[in-house]
Design an enzyme around this catalytic site. Structure first.
Site, PDB file in Angstrom:
ATOM      1  N   ALA A  66       0.856  -1.192   0.000  1.00  0.00           N
ATOM      2  CA  ALA A  66       0.000   0.000   0.000  1.00  0.00           C
ATOM      3  C   ALA A  66       0.889   1.238   0.000  1.00  0.00           C
ATOM      4  O   ALA A  66       2.079   1.156   0.292  1.00  0.00           O
ATOM      5  CB  ALA A  66      -0.874  -0.009   1.243  1.00  0.00           C
ATOM      6  N   GLY A 112      -0.111  -5.065   0.847  1.00  0.00           N
ATOM      7  CA  GLY A 112      -1.234  -4.898  -0.077  1.00  0.00           C
ATOM      8  C   GLY A 112      -1.025  -5.614  -1.400  1.00  0.00           C
ATOM      9  O   GLY A 112      -1.989  -6.064  -2.026  1.00  0.00           O
ATOM     10  N   GLU A 115      -1.972  -9.045  -0.846  1.00  0.00           N
ATOM     11  CA  GLU A 115      -3.435  -9.128  -0.682  1.00  0.00           C
ATOM     12  C   GLU A 115      -4.126  -9.109  -2.043  1.00  0.00           C
ATOM     13  O   GLU A 115      -5.124  -9.792  -2.250  1.00  0.00           O
ATOM     14  CB  GLU A 115      -3.917  -7.990   0.212  1.00  0.00           C
ATOM     15  CG  GLU A 115      -3.377  -8.179   1.626  1.00  0.00           C
ATOM     16  CD  GLU A 115      -3.791  -7.073   2.570  1.00  0.00           C
ATOM     17  OE1 GLU A 115      -3.276  -5.951   2.407  1.00  0.00           O
ATOM     18  OE2 GLU A 115      -4.621  -7.320   3.461  1.00  0.00           O
ATOM     19  N   GLU A 137       2.909  -5.919   7.807  1.00  0.00           N
ATOM     20  CA  GLU A 137       2.061  -4.928   8.478  1.00  0.00           C
ATOM     21  C   GLU A 137       2.306  -4.793   9.974  1.00  0.00           C
ATOM     22  O   GLU A 137       2.312  -3.685  10.508  1.00  0.00           O
ATOM     23  CB  GLU A 137       0.574  -5.252   8.252  1.00  0.00           C
ATOM     24  CG  GLU A 137       0.041  -4.851   6.895  1.00  0.00           C
ATOM     25  CD  GLU A 137       0.315  -5.875   5.818  1.00  0.00           C
ATOM     26  OE1 GLU A 137       1.104  -6.818   6.060  1.00  0.00           O
ATOM     27  OE2 GLU A 137      -0.252  -5.741   4.717  1.00  0.00           O
TER      28      GLU A 137
END
Ligand code: NAI
Length: 675
Positions: A66, A112, A115, A137
């Site tokens: 991210a 991310g 993901e 994370e």
């Protein structure tokens, strides 16, 4: 409009979606990248290909995660939640596509990015050393929030998924295959072929073993979550790092229902991202980026390093450089040190590289060179002989006439001013310091030291070299103790002073680890070696008006030097400190942590005043990466500002009244912004 994605349809009917984020060396999931991705998914829904393969055009890897910038200074949980829901909808769209989908992974696939890959039906990873998959994370004080906690539990089963998310470690493509995170691995040349083959005859998607699925039912979750809690509590304190504990509770409470679990991801992330812990850890992430950027744009590529002095430091520096791909020659005047250094290097290579072929290649890059033939060919020469001014001066005088004009000349001295060493040089501007920390393979920081005369361009080359061996360069001015040792020393001395006052070591250490230090100062002193502590203290004491506690002299006189002699302040068994329980009658003063930490803070302020480093952020970065200073507090200067300048200074005044001059506030406190 910048285009980050490109959809290519090949004659066999497969859609290849290339991600190549504009203006960025790595792919990140920026707001714009998400919006464009969403738009392309709409196109694909309207006209689905036979299968969709998502791949990256960046050399560096698939997707680095991210865009952390989006979370910096986030204060409103509901805004974060809205963002998470939005991303959930986009990834759901990907998952719901009518055609089979596949993520083709090479290089970094983090957070991310992973993901997104998990929202595909299949994943293929490149089979090489450089491919790394991870959920980092928890290191940022959060947990996977773009559906990662839901989809990894679904794909791997709860226990492997939770362990993977809680650990935050990165794994290779092969390990990911073993775990079930990817379906196949393939070497570079077969990657695309493997991907289209899988799309042409898609097998049933991977599922965890039935017994793993059973562990996801509610009673099993209630039973297993306290075990996960206990295992996590052994590694981190809940008060300091709440995210992994929140992840376990999130799974315990919602793991049986995916829709509820998605919603719980969003609420948890809203709370976590806006917490001081995550904000401070995000700060640390950017501090690290700042250190990396010190070398940005500098064109200096080293291929050959010559290290002089094959002792603890020189031997380990040489090994590290060889591990990171440099050709290294290692010189020492005594053959036995070279043998020891090569043996240690071999162990390091085995630990880090595992494969026999790679270990052998690293060994081939590291050459013992008792006569110093390598000097002439080296791009960088690092001196790490014993700490003696005259010896170093003589050595550099000789070196100056032998090395090539473009060779970077560096000393690893920890306490001799650069100006004194460079006196012997005809061109004193050529000398820089590259101050590594012990143990070299573990400590990420290198202080890149400039003397009064050092050429600034060489400092930048030193920083670029540090980056090329995967270390973080911190530019510091040559002044006694540089930054890290100078700030650490008053903290260590205060701890030893407390010992002298009769406070048991384990209580002192506990106060420091409760504050968030990775190891208590008493144990740290034992591990560094009390002789080394005394030597550094003796160097710094007259300059900074420090008092060296009697206790330290006594220990060194008695040759109780710490771990290396089997005992110092503690006894050591198999490398582990034996900390006796203190007398239950003993009541520890309640200002133990403050006494140690405020001395460190006061010295940090003094270093800023003297411009040992350029600014507060660099200071915080140096102390976090050089000492492990409680990352979740964001660094010493950030800690001062979070506590409030006036209040923190008042506390220092109180400590001065209670305990003496060593707490006298440095004059730099009045210059701090906000003072
Ligand atoms: P050490 O005593 O383990 O190693 C010094 C080595 O240099 C010995 O093997 C010796 O035989 C060799 N040597 C001495 N003169 C030589 C010459 N003229 N030519 C070739 N080899 C020579 O010392 P250590 O601890 O590795 O320290 C080396 C340097 O690194 C010192 O400047 C020290 O201040 C600095 N340093 C030490 C740290 C530590 O934790 N030990 C941390 C950071 C820097």
């Amino acid at each position: 409009m910048k285009t980050h994605w490109k959809l290519e349809r090949t004659p066999d009917g497969i859609g290849w979606l290339h991600f190549d984020h504009a203006d960025s060396p790595v792919n990140i999931l920026s707001t714009e990248a998400f919006e464009q991705f969403d738009g392309i998914l709409a196109e694909i829904e309207a006209d689905p290909p036979k299968g969709l393969i998502i791949l990256s055009d960046k050399k560096s890897g698939f997707i680095a995660g991210a865009d952390v910038k989006n979370f910096r200074n986030a204060q409103q949980p509901d805004q974060v939640e809205a963002h998470i829901h939005h991303v959930h909808r986009i990834f759901q769209r990907l998952e719901d596509l009518a055609c089979p989908t596949l993520a083709l992974i090479h290089g970094f696939c983090l957070g991310g990015g992973l993901e997104l890959a998990l929202a595909c039906d299949y994943r293929i990873a490149r089979d090489d050393q450089g491919t790394r998959l991870s959920f980092p994370e928890v290191r940022l004080g959060i947990f996977p929030g773009y559906g990662g906690s839901v989809r990894s539990v679904r794909l791997l089963g709860p226990i492997p998924a939770m362990k993977f998310m809680l650990g935050g470690r990165s794994i290779s493509g092969r390990s990911a295959k073993r775990l079930g995170l990817v379906d196949q691995t393939a070497p570079e040349r077969q990657l695309k072929h493997a991907a289209s083959q899988l799309i042409n005859s898609p097998p049933p998607p991977h599922r965890p073993a039935a017994w793993q699925r059973l562990l996801n039912i509610s009673p099993a979750r209630q039973l297993l979550s306290p075990i996960l809690h206990r295992a996590t509590a052994k590694k981190v304190r809940k008060a300091h790092y709440p995210a992994p504990f929140a992840l376990i509770d999130h799974w315990r409470d919602t793991g049986g229902n995916e829709q509820v679990m998605f919603a719980s991801e969003a609420t948890n992330l809203g709370q976590l991202i806006t917490s001081p812990t995550a904000q401070n850890l995000i700060r640390v992430f950017f501090l690290q980026e700042r250190l990396k950027s010190v070398a940005a744009g500098i064109d200096f590529k080293s291929q050959q390093v010559h290290v002089i002095g094959g002792g603890i430091m020189g031997g380990d520096i040489a090994a590290w450089c060889a591990l990171k791909g440099q050709r290294v020659t290692l010189q020492d005047r005594e053959a036995k040190f070279l043998t020891q250094a090569i043996n240690r290097a071999h162990k390091l290579f085995q630990r880090k590289l595992k494969s026999k072929r790679l270990v052998q290649a690293a060994m081939d890059r590291l050459m013992p060179d008792p006569r110093g033939y390598g000097v002439k060919h080296a791009d960088v020469v690092i001196e790490a002989i014993y700490e003696d001014l005259e010896a170093k001066q003589t050595l550099f005088r000789d070196l100056e006439s032998t090395v090539g004009p473009g060779t970077l000349l560096a000393t690893n001295t920890s306490s001799i001013p650069l100006e004194s060493i460079s006196e012997s040089l005809e061109n004193p501007e050529r000398l820089i310091g590259l101050h590594f920390f012990n143990p070299v393979a573990k400590m990420q920081l290198i202080e890149v030291v400039s003397g009064r005369e050092t050429d600034p361009l060489l400092m930048q080359k030193g920083a670029a070299f540090s980056r090329s061996i995967d270390r973080l360069p911190l530019p510091v001015r040559s002044s006694p103790g540089f930054l890290v040792n100078r700030i650490l020393m008053p903290y260590l001395l205060e701890a030893i002073e407390l010992l002298g006052e009769g406070v048991p070591g384990p209580l002192i250490d506990k106060a420091a680890t409760r504050f968030g230090m990775p190891m208590g100062p008493v144990e740290l002193a034992d591990r560094v070696g009390l002789d080394i502590c005394l030597a550094v203290a003796n160097k710094l004491a007259p300059v900074f008006n420090l008092e060296v506690p009697e206790q330290l002299h006594v220990m060194v006189d008695q040759k109780r030097l710490g771990v290396k002699t089997g005992g110092g302040f503690y006894r050591y068994e198999k490398g582990k400190a034996i900390k006796e329980n203190p007398d239950s009658q003993f009541h520890a003063p309640n200002d133990l942590a403050d006494r140690m930490i405020f001395r460190l803070l006061n010295e940090a302020v003094a270093c800023l005043r003297e411009k040992v480093v350029e600014d507060e952020d660099l200071l915080d970065a140096g102390i976090i990466f050089g000492t492990g200073f409680a990352p979740f507090r964001g660094g010493p200067m950030h800690y001062i500002h979070s506590g409030g300048l006036t209040r923190m200074r008042q506390r220092l005044n109180e400590l001065e009244q209670l305990h003496g001059d060593q707490f006298h506030p440095d004059s730099g406190w009045t210059n701090l912004s906000g003072a």
